[in-house]
Design an enzyme around this catalytic site. Structure first.
Site, PDB file in Angstrom:
ATOM      1  NE  ARG A  25      -3.811  -1.668   0.058  1.00  0.00           N
ATOM      2  CZ  ARG A  25      -4.759  -1.556   0.463  1.00  0.00           C
ATOM      3  NH1 ARG A  25      -5.705  -0.789   1.081  1.00  0.00           N
ATOM      4  NH2 ARG A  25      -6.205  -2.920   0.123  1.00  0.00           N
ATOM      5  NE  ARG A  29      -6.748   5.267   1.152  1.00  0.00           N
ATOM      6  CZ  ARG A  29      -7.357   3.855   1.593  1.00  0.00           C
ATOM      7  NH1 ARG A  29      -9.389   4.166   2.044  1.00  0.00           N
ATOM      8  NH2 ARG A  29      -7.461   2.620   2.457  1.00  0.00           N
ATOM      9  NE  ARG A  38     -10.054   8.337  -3.720  1.00  0.00           N
ATOM     10  CZ  ARG A  38     -11.496   8.270  -3.702  1.00  0.00           C
ATOM     11  NH1 ARG A  38     -11.611   9.476  -4.314  1.00  0.00           N
ATOM     12  NH2 ARG A  38     -11.599   7.589  -2.858  1.00  0.00           N
ATOM     13  CG  ASP A  74      -8.289  -3.096  -5.130  1.00  0.00           C
ATOM     14  OD1 ASP A  74      -7.730  -2.427  -4.043  1.00  0.00           O
ATOM     15  OD2 ASP A  74      -9.438  -4.253  -5.007  1.00  0.00           O
ATOM     16  CE1 TYR A 152     -13.357  -7.092   0.481  1.00  0.00           C
ATOM     17  CE2 TYR A 152     -11.687  -8.597  -0.204  1.00  0.00           C
ATOM     18  CZ  TYR A 152     -11.788  -7.754   0.671  1.00  0.00           C
ATOM     19  OH  TYR A 152     -11.123  -7.128   1.155  1.00  0.00           O
TER      20      TYR A 152
HETATM   21  O1  CP3 Z   1       0.458   0.031  -3.574  1.00  0.00           O
HETATM   22  C1  CP3 Z   1      -0.606  -0.572  -3.250  1.00  0.00           C
HETATM   23  O2  CP3 Z   1      -0.353  -2.075  -2.014  1.00  0.00           O
HETATM   24  C2  CP3 Z   1      -1.069  -0.835  -4.742  1.00  0.00           C
HETATM   25  C3  CP3 Z   1      -2.431  -0.411  -5.287  1.00  0.00           C
HETATM   26  C4  CP3 Z   1      -3.051  -1.883  -4.182  1.00  0.00           C
HETATM   27  C5  CP3 Z   1      -4.001  -1.344  -3.834  1.00  0.00           C
HETATM   28  N1  CP3 Z   1      -5.379  -1.861  -3.360  1.00  0.00           N
HETATM   29  C6  CP3 Z   1      -5.217   0.366  -3.680  1.00  0.00           C
HETATM   30  C7  CP3 Z   1      -5.850   0.672  -2.823  1.00  0.00           C
HETATM   31  C8  CP3 Z   1      -2.918  -2.933  -3.820  1.00  0.00           C
HETATM   32  C9  CP3 Z   1      -1.907  -3.969  -3.923  1.00  0.00           C
HETATM   33  C10 CP3 Z   1      -4.490  -3.469  -3.649  1.00  0.00           C
HETATM   34  C11 CP3 Z   1      -4.942  -5.225  -2.624  1.00  0.00           C
HETATM   35  C12 CP3 Z   1      -5.867  -5.100  -2.099  1.00  0.00           C
HETATM   36  N2  CP3 Z   1      -7.035  -4.296  -2.378  1.00  0.00           N
HETATM   37  C13 CP3 Z   1      -5.923  -6.175  -1.036  1.00  0.00           C
HETATM   38  C14 CP3 Z   1      -5.010  -7.217  -0.627  1.00  0.00           C
HETATM   39  C15 CP3 Z   1      -3.964  -6.532   0.101  1.00  0.00           C
HETATM   40  C16 CP3 Z   1      -4.371  -6.170   1.349  1.00  0.00           C
HETATM   41  O3  CP3 Z   1      -4.593  -5.008   1.501  1.00  0.00           O
HETATM   42  O4  CP3 Z   1      -4.773  -6.940   1.829  1.00  0.00           O
HETATM   43  C17 CP3 Z   1      -7.333  -6.159  -0.630  1.00  0.00           C
HETATM   44  C18 CP3 Z   1      -8.150  -7.132   0.300  1.00  0.00           C
HETATM   45  C19 CP3 Z   1      -8.239  -5.239  -1.691  1.00  0.00           C
HETATM   46  C20 CP3 Z   1      -9.182  -4.567  -1.405  1.00  0.00           C
HETATM   47  C21 CP3 Z   1      -9.645  -2.887  -1.015  1.00  0.00           C
HETATM   48  N3  CP3 Z   1      -9.364  -2.309  -2.285  1.00  0.00           N
HETATM   49  C22 CP3 Z   1     -10.458  -2.700   0.077  1.00  0.00           C
HETATM   50  C23 CP3 Z   1     -11.645  -3.786   1.401  1.00  0.00           C
HETATM   51  C24 CP3 Z   1     -10.262  -1.344  -0.359  1.00  0.00           C
HETATM   52  C25 CP3 Z   1     -10.860  -0.186   0.621  1.00  0.00           C
HETATM   53  C26 CP3 Z   1     -10.540  -0.129   2.114  1.00  0.00           C
HETATM   54  C27 CP3 Z   1      -9.036   0.544   2.199  1.00  0.00           C
HETATM   55  O5  CP3 Z   1      -8.087   0.305   1.989  1.00  0.00           O
HETATM   56  O6  CP3 Z   1      -9.485   2.030   1.296  1.00  0.00           O
HETATM   57  C28 CP3 Z   1     -10.064  -0.897  -1.756  1.00  0.00           C
HETATM   58  C29 CP3 Z   1      -9.767   0.480  -2.163  1.00  0.00           C
HETATM   59  C30 CP3 Z   1      -8.561   0.705  -1.904  1.00  0.00           C
HETATM   60  N4  CP3 Z   1      -7.388   0.019  -2.955  1.00  0.00           N
HETATM   61  C31 CP3 Z   1      -7.454   2.278  -2.152  1.00  0.00           C
HETATM   62  C32 CP3 Z   1      -6.862   1.701  -2.162  1.00  0.00           C
HETATM   63  C33 CP3 Z   1      -4.912   2.973  -2.582  1.00  0.00           C
HETATM   64  C34 CP3 Z   1      -8.779   3.683  -1.706  1.00  0.00           C
HETATM   65  C35 CP3 Z   1      -8.857   4.077  -2.474  1.00  0.00           C
HETATM   66  C36 CP3 Z   1      -9.362   5.336  -2.345  1.00  0.00           C
HETATM   67  O7  CP3 Z   1     -10.148   5.468  -1.323  1.00  0.00           O
HETATM   68  O8  CP3 Z   1      -8.621   6.196  -2.164  1.00  0.00           O
END
Ligand code: CP3
Length: 342
Positions: A25, A29, A38, A74, A152
């Site tokens: 991550r 954000r 964003r 994602d 999911y």
């Molecule tokens: O920086 C990185 O790691 C690269 C991008 C990345 C994102 N998601 C961006 C993201 C990666 C590799 C993921 C993987 C991901 N997504 C996982 C597995 C890794 C982990 O963290 O367990 C999972 C379970 C998800 C599913 C997901 N995506 C959820 C549950 C959510 C909402 C909750 C949250 O963390 O905000 C997301 C959204 C998400 N994915 C954001 C980002 C930057 C937030 C987006 C925003 O609101 O700007």
């Protein structure tokens, strides 16, 4: 010719002069430049527009010079490509229009050509390559592992207990396997396309596998991860990492998937694991809460870790899970700089 990047050397199990460092991550954000963008676009627009995905992937690299870049995308692009629509709701996370629960729901998912729908990701990879090559920084592509992606789709969003997924597991396991199978087919095609377009490493995220009993993990996660790894068309043998929470419980099985790197969470005794006789490289495993500590304490914590993990053989520094959105970029800089100056 460029030198082999530290991240690749470590992922191949070799000795490095210091551990390579990147953070799950790292593109997101907690960065003011991400939040600025964003304001103009929602998350789905950001990840499905190659120019924006390219920009966000590069933001942490520009600021901190990590040793690997992770593609901004994602894990939920796979359900969408299968025809499961969802939206990201602010403060709630992903919400699916129709959760997958019945035979008919699963029959309606079409995995044959679904990976072709994700062309925007392949385009972002092609755009990133020359820019990252110039920095000798490898690009890590990724996908969710089938169980986490399925959870999911079945829950219809995030869930702390995976109640619906576990109900399906005990009441209609054949149906759950059918869903896992479809996700597996699409994921293999998706990752093959990422390799063809130029990623230099891959990571599979099985975050929620950590909620399963050992034998359920063996039955629902292990075979699908192994099938994906063994089915990839990977002529240059780019390294493949598997991440899950509660890693200590499943380590032995993870090692048998054929992955090159296991990304471990903070429950693992890292120095002990690194010293053990192992067939895989290790990535991890700092609890990201340490990044809320005063910087002198954080720096001491990293220096102690570096002393305990020496010599750095097949070891990639990372966190036990992703950075939280309210972590300070200065804390990230403190970690990267401490490791890079070791
Ligand atoms: O920086 C990185 O790691 C690269 C991008 C990345 C994102 N998601 C961006 C993201 C990666 C590799 C993921 C993987 C991901 N997504 C996982 C597995 C890794 C982990 O963290 O367990 C999972 C379970 C998800 C599913 C997901 N995506 C959820 C549950 C959510 C909402 C909750 C949250 O963390 O905000 C997301 C959204 C998400 N994915 C954001 C980002 C930057 C937030 C987006 C925003 O609101 O700007």
């Amino acid at each position: 010719m460029q030198k082999t990047p530290l991240y690749i050397t470590a992922a191949q199990g070799n000795l490095t002069s210091r551990p390579p460092v990147w953070m799950m991550r790292q593109a997101g954000r907690y960065l003011p430049e991400y939040r600025e963008l964003r304001k103009q676009y929602n998350f789905k627009q950001m990840m499905s527009t190659p120019d924006l995905a390219t920009e966000v992937t590069l933001q942490p690299i520009r600021r901190f010079q990590m040793d690997a870049a992770i593609l901004f995308s994602d894990i939920l692009v796979i359900p969408e490509s299968l025809g499961c629509k969802f939206d990201f709701i602010e403060s709630k996370g992903p919400v699916f229009e129709t959760p997958i629960r019945t035979v008919k729901d699963i029959e309606n998912l079409n995995s044959d050509h679904s990976a072709q729908n994700i062309d925007y990701v392949y385009q972002a990879i092609r755009q990133l390559k020359p820019q990252l090559n110039a920095l000798n920084t490898p690009l890590v592509g990724f996908a969710g592992a089938p169980f986490t992606v399925a959870s999911y789709m079945i829950e219809g969003g995030s869930s702390a207990s995976l109640k619906q997924t576990k109900l399906l597991m005990v009441q209609n396991p054949a149906l759950l396997h059918q869903l896992l199978q479809k996700i597996t087919v699409t994921t293999i095609n998706y990752l093959n396309a990422q390799i063809e377009n130029g990623v230099e490493a891959l990571q599979l995220f099985d975050t929620w596998a950590g909620l399963l009993a050992w034998d359920d993990f063996k039955n629902l996660c292990f075979p699908y991860i192994k099938t994906i790894i063994q089915s990839l068309n990977n002529p240059n043998r780019i390294p493949i990492t598997v991440f899950c929470k509660n890693t200590s419980a499943y380590m032995e099985l993870l090692a048998q998937t054929g992955c090159d790197v296991i990304s471990v969470d903070w429950t693992v005794n890292l120095p002990q694991l690194l010293k053990s006789n192992r067939s895989f490289a290790v990535q991890g495993n700092l609890d990201p809460h340490w990044l809320y500590a005063p910087h002198n304490i954080l720096k001491d914590k990293i220096q102690l870790l570096l002393a305990e993990t020496k010599p750095y053989q097949g070891y990639i520094f990372n966190l036990g899970h992703g950075l939280m959105p309210d972590i300070s970029p200065d804390a990230v800089k403190c970690v990267v700089d401490t490791i890079k100056s070791s």
